[in-house]
Scaffold this motif. Sequence first.
Motif, mmCIF file in Angstrom:
data_model
loop_
_atom_site.group_PDB
_atom_site.id
_atom_site.type_symbol
_atom_site.label_atom_id
_atom_site.label_comp_id
_atom_site.label_asym_id
_atom_site.label_seq_id
_atom_site.Cartn_x
_atom_site.Cartn_y
_atom_site.Cartn_z
ATOM 1 N N UNK A 381 -17.418 17.158 -85.272
ATOM 2 C CA UNK A 381 -18.656 17.961 -85.326
ATOM 3 C C UNK A 381 -19.346 17.982 -83.963
ATOM 4 N N UNK A 382 -19.253 16.871 -83.243
ATOM 5 C CA UNK A 382 -19.922 16.800 -81.934
ATOM 6 C C UNK A 382 -19.241 17.736 -80.928
ATOM 7 N N UNK A 383 -17.895 17.715 -80.965
ATOM 8 C CA UNK A 383 -17.166 18.543 -80.002
ATOM 9 C C UNK A 383 -17.176 20.020 -80.398
ATOM 10 N N UNK A 384 -17.599 20.301 -81.635
ATOM 11 C CA UNK A 384 -17.703 21.711 -82.048
ATOM 12 C C UNK A 384 -18.873 22.389 -81.336
ATOM 13 N N UNK A 385 -19.834 21.583 -80.862
ATOM 14 C CA UNK A 385 -20.925 22.162 -80.061
ATOM 15 C C UNK A 385 -20.425 22.231 -78.611
ATOM 16 N N UNK A 386 -20.907 23.197 -77.886
ATOM 17 C CA UNK A 386 -20.517 23.316 -76.482
ATOM 18 C C UNK A 386 -21.426 22.382 -75.656
ATOM 19 N N UNK A 387 -21.026 21.103 -75.586
ATOM 20 C CA UNK A 387 -21.852 20.117 -74.887
ATOM 21 C C UNK A 387 -21.348 19.986 -73.451
ATOM 22 N N UNK A 388 -22.240 20.178 -72.504
ATOM 23 C CA UNK A 388 -21.855 20.053 -71.076
ATOM 24 C C UNK A 388 -22.830 19.137 -70.369
ATOM 25 N N UNK A 389 -22.267 18.211 -69.620
ATOM 26 C CA UNK A 389 -23.082 17.239 -68.900
ATOM 27 C C UNK A 389 -23.239 17.625 -67.446
ATOM 28 N N UNK A 390 -23.289 16.607 -66.587
ATOM 29 C CA UNK A 390 -23.446 16.870 -65.151
ATOM 30 C C UNK A 390 -22.338 17.781 -64.641
ATOM 31 N N UNK A 391 -22.664 18.631 -63.683
ATOM 32 C CA UNK A 391 -21.726 19.555 -63.034
ATOM 33 C C UNK A 391 -21.012 20.442 -64.060
ATOM 34 N N UNK A 392 -21.647 20.666 -65.194
ATOM 35 C CA UNK A 392 -21.080 21.568 -66.202
ATOM 36 C C UNK A 392 -19.842 21.020 -66.904
ATOM 37 N N UNK A 393 -19.613 19.721 -66.786
ATOM 38 C CA UNK A 393 -18.385 19.165 -67.407
ATOM 39 C C UNK A 393 -18.522 19.137 -68.922
ATOM 40 N N UNK A 394 -17.482 19.624 -69.594
ATOM 41 C CA UNK A 394 -17.533 19.723 -71.057
ATOM 42 C C UNK A 394 -17.179 18.381 -71.693
ATOM 43 N N UNK A 395 -17.941 18.026 -72.737
ATOM 44 C CA UNK A 395 -17.655 16.773 -73.446
ATOM 45 C C UNK A 395 -16.237 16.822 -74.025
ATOM 46 N N UNK A 396 -15.853 18.011 -74.536
ATOM 47 C CA UNK A 396 -14.523 18.149 -75.138
ATOM 48 C C UNK A 396 -13.421 17.893 -74.106
ATOM 49 N N UNK A 397 -13.722 18.167 -72.836
ATOM 50 C CA UNK A 397 -12.735 17.909 -71.788
ATOM 51 C C UNK A 397 -12.727 16.434 -71.415
ATOM 52 N N UNK A 398 -13.908 15.827 -71.389
ATOM 53 C CA UNK A 398 -13.994 14.410 -71.009
ATOM 54 C C UNK A 398 -13.411 13.515 -72.096
ATOM 55 N N UNK A 399 -13.643 13.890 -73.345
ATOM 56 C CA UNK A 399 -13.056 13.138 -74.463
ATOM 57 C C UNK A 399 -11.852 13.909 -74.964
ATOM 58 N N UNK A 400 -10.806 13.909 -74.194
ATOM 59 C CA UNK A 400 -9.632 14.679 -74.575
ATOM 60 C C UNK A 400 -8.882 13.898 -75.651
#
Length: 533
Positions: A381-400
């Motif tokens: 559910x968390x990764x279903x939201x488009x969450x982006x942190x510093x420098x526009x990095x996507x949470x879905x990319x960081x938590x692959x």
Amino acid sequence: MPPFFDAVVVGASISGLWTLHCLKRQGLHVLLVDACPDVGGSWQYHRYPGCGVDAEVPYYEYSEPQLWGEWNWHSKFPDQAEIQRYLSFVCDKLGLRPHLRLDTRVTAAHWIDETRSWNIRLDLDRLVTSRYFVSCAGYATKPYIPDFPGRATFKDAFHTSQWPDGLQYRDKRVGVVGTGASGVQLIEAIASDVKELVVFQRSPNLATPKRQQALTPQQCREMKVSYPAVFRQRRSRSGYAVTHTTKTFDHSMAERQRTWERLWRKGGSAPWRDNYVDLLTDGSASDAFYEFWLHKTRHRIGDSRTADILAPNRPPYPFGTRRPALESRYFEVFNQANVHLVDLQNEPITNVSPSGVRTTGTHYDVDILVFATGFDFITGAMLAMDVRGRHGRRLAGCWDVDIDGSGISTCFGLMSRGFPNMFFPMGPQAPTALGFTPHMAEIQAGWLSQCLSKMKADGHEVVEPTEGAETMWREEVERANHSTLYPQSESWYMGQNIEGRRKQPLCYVGGIDRYVNFLDCNVQEGFPGFDFA
Ligand code: NAP
């Protein structure tokens, strides 16, 4: 200018509501957003017949006296409707309603370095901004349905969490795929009402007795005398399978038998939670308890072929490494003439057809098909939201979470580096599914409140875990995991229920007491491992 909040919380779940309460109590201006029309989090979705909680009163309620003092339950294991009423009561009692925005979905949350705040996009393209972003989106909210060929050709097919209100299943032929906690509850509840029930089982559920019991107001009052002690113990307990300090083989066979008989009579979570300390760490201990379970269970199943599927002579996986459901007459259901069990180990599903399910063995005709196939657990559910942190990095990319991905990285399962001022109670790498949710909510919101108090006192606007703290926590999560039997099971606890996923512990299995200790020490020592700015 979009409206500004000190904190936006996502999810009117047990943890979301408690977090809102704690932050509101600190004087923060908080908005809680939920896509559902009412409070309850996953209890809004889980509405299938028989749905209820597998934790006995009072483990599944907040320890706040002004709440339990007035609330009486009607049964030892409350059902979905009663939990829903309880959470509504909580909302009113704590004055949370003015802070709720229901029927509204958070689609995106982007960290903006310049303003040190989150831009949070709601559906209909509305925007709010917030200093803190707290995701309590739930660990079992994004349904998972395996991609069986032809699935879309069957009209009346539903996931357990998408049960249509008023679905007419009586006198119909119903197929249920999956025998986890949801499947077991549903199967028990509908077996006597349907014309035919076809259960598609891939792995047996080592379910233990629930021992449901109605509660009178008088019994509730009497039980409340011990609540303060129960809640204290809940906090100090190291989660499932651990109140005992003795190891299985430190007791003679006769003593073991007496202990297990006592736990069995008690029922509920006792056979798992109050078992010997090594149940989840020593394969021989696990096998010994499996023998006991088998002895208690197998004779309830009339037909030996069916018994071999539901309760095989050899353990299908170490006991407790997949959550044992609680049952009242689950095994007897399979003695009914209208119930058929399909062993998917022997005849896997090849496809779904417009009229039923085809396995490598035959075709099963059904009118309604239910997928009790679980969830994209914890991160879904968390990764279903488009969450982006510093420098526009996507949470879905960081938590692959893919099989060759880098995996999840957090500190205490509460924050992740690169995502400042974002917190995610009931998230990955915390005890999450292994704790009682209201209890976990109190523990994690407690740490969060202390963190925000410190920030206010010190005049900080931004908090973020250090790389070192994340590495420390990841190693602790891995260490704890490898000291148990959990990795031996291809379960959702290990992220293995969805094909193509990396094998990694989604929960911290080191014990609730140890987790609480980590958080308490972190507060006492002034939040080492976190950068404040
Ligand atoms: P689950 O435990 O993940 O069970 C999913 C079931 O579907 C399993 O039997 C699984 O088989 C089967 N399955 C998955 N993919 C399949 C496939 N491709 N082919 C055939 N079978 C397949 O999900 P759940 O029952 O919804 O429970 C989820 C969690 O939600 C629980 O662990 C619990 O934390 C929570 N929950 C709690 C309660 C409660 O308190 N009473 C009630 C409902 C849910 P395998 O085992 O072989 O993978």
